[in-house]
Design a protein around this motif. Structure first.
Motif, mmCIF file in Angstrom:
data_model
loop_
_atom_site.group_PDB
_atom_site.id
_atom_site.type_symbol
_atom_site.label_atom_id
_atom_site.label_comp_id
_atom_site.label_asym_id
_atom_site.label_seq_id
_atom_site.Cartn_x
_atom_site.Cartn_y
_atom_site.Cartn_z
ATOM 1 N N GLU A 74 8.676 5.985 -11.734
ATOM 2 C CA GLU A 74 8.125 5.528 -10.460
ATOM 3 C C GLU A 74 8.803 6.211 -9.279
ATOM 4 O O GLU A 74 8.300 6.140 -8.150
ATOM 5 N N SER A 119 5.635 0.478 -8.650
ATOM 6 C CA SER A 119 4.984 -0.772 -9.053
ATOM 7 C C SER A 119 5.954 -1.659 -9.812
ATOM 8 O O SER A 119 5.621 -2.224 -10.850
ATOM 9 N N SER A 151 0.828 -1.205 0.000
ATOM 10 C CA SER A 151 0.000 0.000 0.000
ATOM 11 C C SER A 151 0.862 1.255 0.000
ATOM 12 O O SER A 151 0.532 2.241 -0.672
ATOM 13 N N LYS A 209 3.912 1.522 -1.221
ATOM 14 C CA LYS A 209 4.519 1.631 -2.544
ATOM 15 C C LYS A 209 3.515 2.155 -3.558
ATOM 16 O O LYS A 209 3.831 3.037 -4.378
ATOM 17 N N SER A 210 2.308 1.639 -3.496
ATOM 18 C CA SER A 210 1.279 2.072 -4.445
ATOM 19 C C SER A 210 0.978 3.551 -4.294
ATOM 20 O O SER A 210 0.798 4.271 -5.289
#
Length: 484
Positions: free
Chosen positions: A458, A237, A229, A231-232
């Motif tokens: 990212e 990702s 969670s 990381k998201s």
């Protein structure tokens, strides 16, 4: 240049007798200029430059058995050898090649490292009468680079196009082939702004590579799912390089996770070694048995040029077992049993930097450590290696590939790693590296950190957090990284 204290007398004599390093000179650590400013005038963090002190390598893993040490020593000797085209004891160079020795590309700060500060390719280009012109992106104070073409003849390419040919060499009589055309030229030091169809990569260090090879796929996947969670929420990702599952870079043959190379494109150290032997030096072997250029008049040896040797004659290390194996197996053994870098002693600033590094999200990709499984090294076919098994690898990588954005994209797909995706580079040893990022475009660690931010990356939110830190906090992160 490299530490031989752990070698037996036979191995030391073998190096002295079989290895000539005169072509390459010493490794010169150049001072880094930061923005042309003095420290007193500079705002923001400053890269202190290549960390001093003894290099972390070249040492074997702790706890090797006598058999394992024998194979490690043998691999190191071969890692240092200079290849020739024909009429020698190390035949197979060319017809096209980038260099003639593993060490020439992997020598900073010691054997197994990355590109040295003083580029060795100028000596290689004209060695033994060769007529090569040094390409525009190879400069004395720049990194060793390989070149890849994005497209050839209207189709996707992505393969290495070697810099040099054997034309004119005394050990290649009659060969007449020309170098590839890499023009138009751009900035020679950064490699930027030239032929838009050509991209560059610098050598990846191989310190601690055996520990990386010994990490189970399950550990990589479990780490990928950890803190999902968080990381998201930060847009992270990453996935393994995968052909089959779509979530990691996986081997197309057996579906397991690949982990070596800038895009995690190689499955094992043996594959990594054999591809480099063929692609970088032109030496055919039992995994890559055909020459990459079969021009008539430029083929001087039966192929594969590197094979198992059905002999019991001891090598100069005095071990008949090591005499049997091929060079690619010896290279893999050396890398497999090469110790990871030794970090500098912690300081209050570096420890604060370590904490902040994790706090702002860097550790979501640069995972501080993973644990190896039960692994066998050369020397025993039945007993697991104590040096490799159940060890903590402080690599600072998740071994996944991540979108790193338009600014660093190279436009090449390898396996499941797309045009802007790269493996999270392990950070152990970064304190003694000279050049950063996949193409060596900078020597400034601060610039390398900030280059992670661009459209589609990212890492964008992590770099936003970094930019919001105080100058002191940013400096502590840089000091921490240079301590590794």
């Amino acid at each position: 240049m490299y530490n031989t204290a752990f070698l037996d007398e036979g191995s030391r004599m073998a190096m002295l007798g079989r290895v000539s390093l005169k072509s390459f000179g010493g490794i010169v650590v150049v001072a880094l200029t930061i923005c042309g400013c003095t420290l007193g005038q500079t705002r923001g963090p400053v890269d202190p430059g290549v960390r001093g002190g003894p290099p972390g390598g070249v040492a074997p893993l702790k706890g090797l058995t006598a058999d394992e040490m024998a194979f490690f020593q043998d691999g190191l000797v071969r890692f240092m050898e200079i290849e020739v085209v024909s009429k020698g004891s190390t035949n197979g160079l060319g017809p096209r090649f980038n260099s003639n020795q593993c060490f020439s590309c992997h020598s900073q700060p010691d054997a197994g490292g990355s590109s040295p500060a003083k580029n060795p390719l100028f000596a290689v280009a004209t060695l033994d009468g060769a007529k090569n012109t040094v390409p525009w992106f190879i400069v004395q104070n720049g990194p060793v680079r390989e070149a890849r073409f994005k497209r050839s003849n209207g189709a996707a390419d992505g393969e290495v196009h070697d810099l040099f040919v054997i034309t004119g060499r005394s050990d290649a009589p009659g060969c007449n082939i020309t170098q590839f055309d890499f023009l138009p030229a751009g900035n020679p030091l950064t490699g930027q702004g030239g032929n838009s169809n050509v991209i560059f990569r610098i050598p990846t260090p191989v310190f601690g590579a055996g520990l990386i090879e010994a990490i189970p796929d399950s550990a990589i996947l479990a780490n990928m799912q950890a803190n999902a969670s968080q990381k998201s929420a930060m847009g992270i990702s990453g996935h393994p390089n995968s052909h089959l599952s779509g979530n990691v870079n996986r081997n197309a043959n057996d579906g397991t996770i690949t982990r070596f190379g800038w895009k995690a494109q190689n499955k094992s150290l043996l594959l990594f070694a054999s591809e480099a032997y063929n692609v970088e030096m032109g030496v055919t072997n039992q995994l890559f048995p055909q020459e990459r250029d079969e021009t008539s008049g430029c083929l001087f040896n039966a192929t594969p040029e590197d094979t198992l040797k059905f002999t019991t004659t001891p090598t100069t290390t005095g071990n008949s077992n090591t005499a049997v194996i091929s060079d690619i197996e010896a290279f893999a053994n050396f890398m497999r049993m090469l110790a990871p870098p030794t970090p500098a002693p912690a300081t209050p600033a570096s420890e604060k930097g370590r904490s902040t590094f994790a706090m702002i999200g860097c550790a979501h990709c640069h995972t501080p450590s993973l644990t190896t499984g039960t692994m066998i090294a050369s020397g025993s076919s039945t007993s697991p290696s104590a040096a490799l098994s159940n060890q903590t690898a402080n690599l600072f990588s998740d071994l996944l590939v991540h979108h790193i954005g338009k600014g660093l994209a190279d436009g090449i797909t390898q396996g499941g790693a797309g045009p802007d995706e790269f493996r999270t580079a392990p950070l152990w040893g970064v304190g003694q590296r000279v050049f950063f990022l996949h193409d060596g475009r900078t020597t400034n660690l601060v610039d390398a950190v900030r280059a992670h931010r661009s459209r589609g990356s990212e890492a964008n939110k992590v770099i936003e957090h970094f930019n919001k830190l105080s100058t002191q906090e940013q400096q502590e992160i840089i000091d921490f990284l240079r301590s590794l």
